[in-house]
Motif scaffolding. Sequence first.
Motif, PDB file in Angstrom:
ATOM      1  N   ASP A 163      -7.533  -8.306  -5.256  1.00  0.00           N
ATOM      2  CA  ASP A 163      -8.017  -7.842  -6.562  1.00  0.00           C
ATOM      3  C   ASP A 163      -6.935  -7.046  -7.276  1.00  0.00           C
ATOM      4  OD1 ASP A 163     -10.456  -9.005  -6.071  1.00  0.00           O
ATOM      5  OD2 ASP A 163     -11.469  -7.130  -5.539  1.00  0.00           O
ATOM      6  N   ARG A 164      -6.232  -6.205  -6.527  1.00  0.00           N
ATOM      7  CA  ARG A 164      -5.151  -5.423  -7.117  1.00  0.00           C
ATOM      8  C   ARG A 164      -4.040  -6.313  -7.636  1.00  0.00           C
ATOM      9  NH1 ARG A 164      -1.463  -3.638  -2.872  1.00  0.00           N
ATOM     10  NH2 ARG A 164      -0.438  -5.531  -3.606  1.00  0.00           N
ATOM     11  N   ARG A 166      -4.186  -9.408  -8.697  1.00  0.00           N
ATOM     12  CA  ARG A 166      -4.601 -10.090  -9.922  1.00  0.00           C
ATOM     13  C   ARG A 166      -4.570  -9.126 -11.109  1.00  0.00           C
ATOM     14  NH1 ARG A 166      -8.228 -12.655  -6.383  1.00  0.00           N
ATOM     15  NH2 ARG A 166      -9.831 -11.077  -6.807  1.00  0.00           N
ATOM     16  N   TYR A 167      -5.048  -7.911 -10.886  1.00  0.00           N
ATOM     17  CA  TYR A 167      -5.096  -6.925 -11.965  1.00  0.00           C
ATOM     18  C   TYR A 167      -3.683  -6.570 -12.424  1.00  0.00           C
ATOM     19  CZ  TYR A 167      -6.458  -2.704 -14.502  1.00  0.00           C
ATOM     20  OH  TYR A 167      -6.656  -1.755 -15.473  1.00  0.00           O
ATOM     21  N   GLN A 168      -2.788  -6.346 -11.490  1.00  0.00           N
ATOM     22  CA  GLN A 168      -1.438  -5.940 -11.865  1.00  0.00           C
ATOM     23  C   GLN A 168      -0.666  -7.059 -12.549  1.00  0.00           C
ATOM     24  OE1 GLN A 168       0.004  -4.374  -8.108  1.00  0.00           O
ATOM     25  NE2 GLN A 168      -0.689  -2.296  -8.598  1.00  0.00           N
ATOM     26  N   GLN A 170      -1.891  -9.011 -14.655  1.00  0.00           N
ATOM     27  CA  GLN A 170      -2.384  -9.060 -16.027  1.00  0.00           C
ATOM     28  C   GLN A 170      -1.955  -7.849 -16.855  1.00  0.00           C
ATOM     29  OE1 GLN A 170      -6.623  -9.389 -15.485  1.00  0.00           O
ATOM     30  NE2 GLN A 170      -6.488 -11.428 -14.574  1.00  0.00           N
ATOM     31  N   THR A 171      -1.325  -6.864 -16.223  1.00  0.00           N
ATOM     32  CA  THR A 171      -0.891  -5.666 -16.937  1.00  0.00           C
ATOM     33  C   THR A 171       0.352  -5.988 -17.751  1.00  0.00           C
ATOM     34  OG1 THR A 171      -1.743  -4.255 -15.151  1.00  0.00           O
ATOM     35  CG2 THR A 171      -0.187  -3.265 -16.690  1.00  0.00           C
ATOM     36  N   ASP A 243     -13.157   2.448 -11.015  1.00  0.00           N
ATOM     37  CA  ASP A 243     -12.328   2.626 -12.209  1.00  0.00           C
ATOM     38  C   ASP A 243     -11.076   3.439 -11.879  1.00  0.00           C
ATOM     39  OD1 ASP A 243     -14.153   1.222 -13.732  1.00  0.00           O
ATOM     40  OD2 ASP A 243     -15.219   3.007 -14.416  1.00  0.00           O
ATOM     41  N   ARG A 246      -8.418   1.264 -10.455  1.00  0.00           N
ATOM     42  CA  ARG A 246      -7.690   0.504 -11.476  1.00  0.00           C
ATOM     43  C   ARG A 246      -6.673   1.377 -12.222  1.00  0.00           C
ATOM     44  NH1 ARG A 246     -12.596  -2.450 -11.226  1.00  0.00           N
ATOM     45  NH2 ARG A 246     -13.741  -0.937 -12.492  1.00  0.00           N
ATOM     46  N   TRP A 249      -3.738   1.381 -10.029  1.00  0.00           N
ATOM     47  CA  TRP A 249      -3.076   0.087 -10.054  1.00  0.00           C
ATOM     48  C   TRP A 249      -2.179  -0.077 -11.288  1.00  0.00           C
ATOM     49  CZ3 TRP A 249      -7.917  -3.488  -8.904  1.00  0.00           C
ATOM     50  CH2 TRP A 249      -8.372  -3.217  -7.600  1.00  0.00           C
ATOM     51  N   GLN A 250      -2.614   0.464 -12.429  1.00  0.00           N
ATOM     52  CA  GLN A 250      -1.881   0.237 -13.663  1.00  0.00           C
ATOM     53  C   GLN A 250      -0.786   1.268 -13.908  1.00  0.00           C
ATOM     54  OE1 GLN A 250      -5.254   0.657 -16.347  1.00  0.00           O
ATOM     55  NE2 GLN A 250      -4.313   2.441 -17.310  1.00  0.00           N
TER      56      GLN A 250
END
Length: 364
Positions: A163-164, A166-168, A170-171, A243, A246, A249-250
Amino acid sequence: MAAMQLHWDIFCRVIDNYGDIGICWRLARQLVAEHGRHVRLWVDDLASLRPLCPAIDPSLGAQSAHGVEIRHWAQDIAAERSADVVIEAFACELPNSYLRTMAAATRKPCWINLEYLTAESWAEDCHGMASPHPTLPLTKYFFFPGFTTKAGGLLREAGLLSDRERYQKQTPPRDHLEISLFCYDTAPVGDLLAALANMAQPSVVHVPPGKPLAAVMQHLPGPGPWQHGKARIEPIPFLPLDDYDRLLWQSDINFIRGEDSFVRAQWAAKPFIWQIYQQDEDAHLVKLSAFLDRYCAGMGGEQAQAVNDMFTAWNGGEPELAQAFQHFVDHRQAIAEANHAWCEDLGSQDDLATALVNFCAAKV
């Protein structure tokens, strides 16, 4: 699934605002979601759980959220039964009435003292040790989270690292540094703000309420947000656990404290700076040194020195913080690469919840 291990009770006394309850709440959720356990979480301060789980009502003595039964732990409790597995988080001492219920059970529960996380080698030697109760027919086992297979692992939900990733991915790229600042009010925040104001690269610093924001407001006027030289300092609301993950992560650099955010920052695989919980006679500095020895072992000399200096300065030692922080930022990319490798190695081990389930199964 062994029927005798279906019901779990977790007892938590809130000491460090959010660290203790954050760990217990994450563990309770994971035991329900991934291991099918029925979990009662006993908490003495429900108001501290509310920011992490906004769905709960601190005025209620009994309620449920995310499949976890949540009970208010008053001075003493009336429990009609003891669970099959009982977790005493961080030596919080079970109530006498509950101990008597445990002792009266035909099948005695597996009693776990979930200890604080430490990288000190003695913890691995003590992991899993049994301690018979002096007067009751009960045995308690000491369970140490840790960083190697000799200990009990770290809290990590299934799919967290993917999950991390994928999120990173997209940053979007940016020219400024994103920084999260979660600290105690004893941190040298004024020195950090001065360093950020004078850096060549601009930054945006996200500051949650409570001690972190109070520490910032000792040095900047008004309620914020503030433009302080090259740094934009932005108060943010307190974030529920997912949250907050996240945010880690960002961010490019995460200042974290205590234990829960310490672990989550490592799963974020981003450069982080840990303010360890202060203990009498500077016992916490031994714990800090033990972690740095393990964590920096795979780094190059310059990166390891930058991490050591910044962690030491942030915890009140030498060198001067502005110098240490600039050195840390200069080596940020190499530190990030080392963090990712560290995270992958930890992720190859059993997580804490799985290790607990397996450990308790062996004790039936």
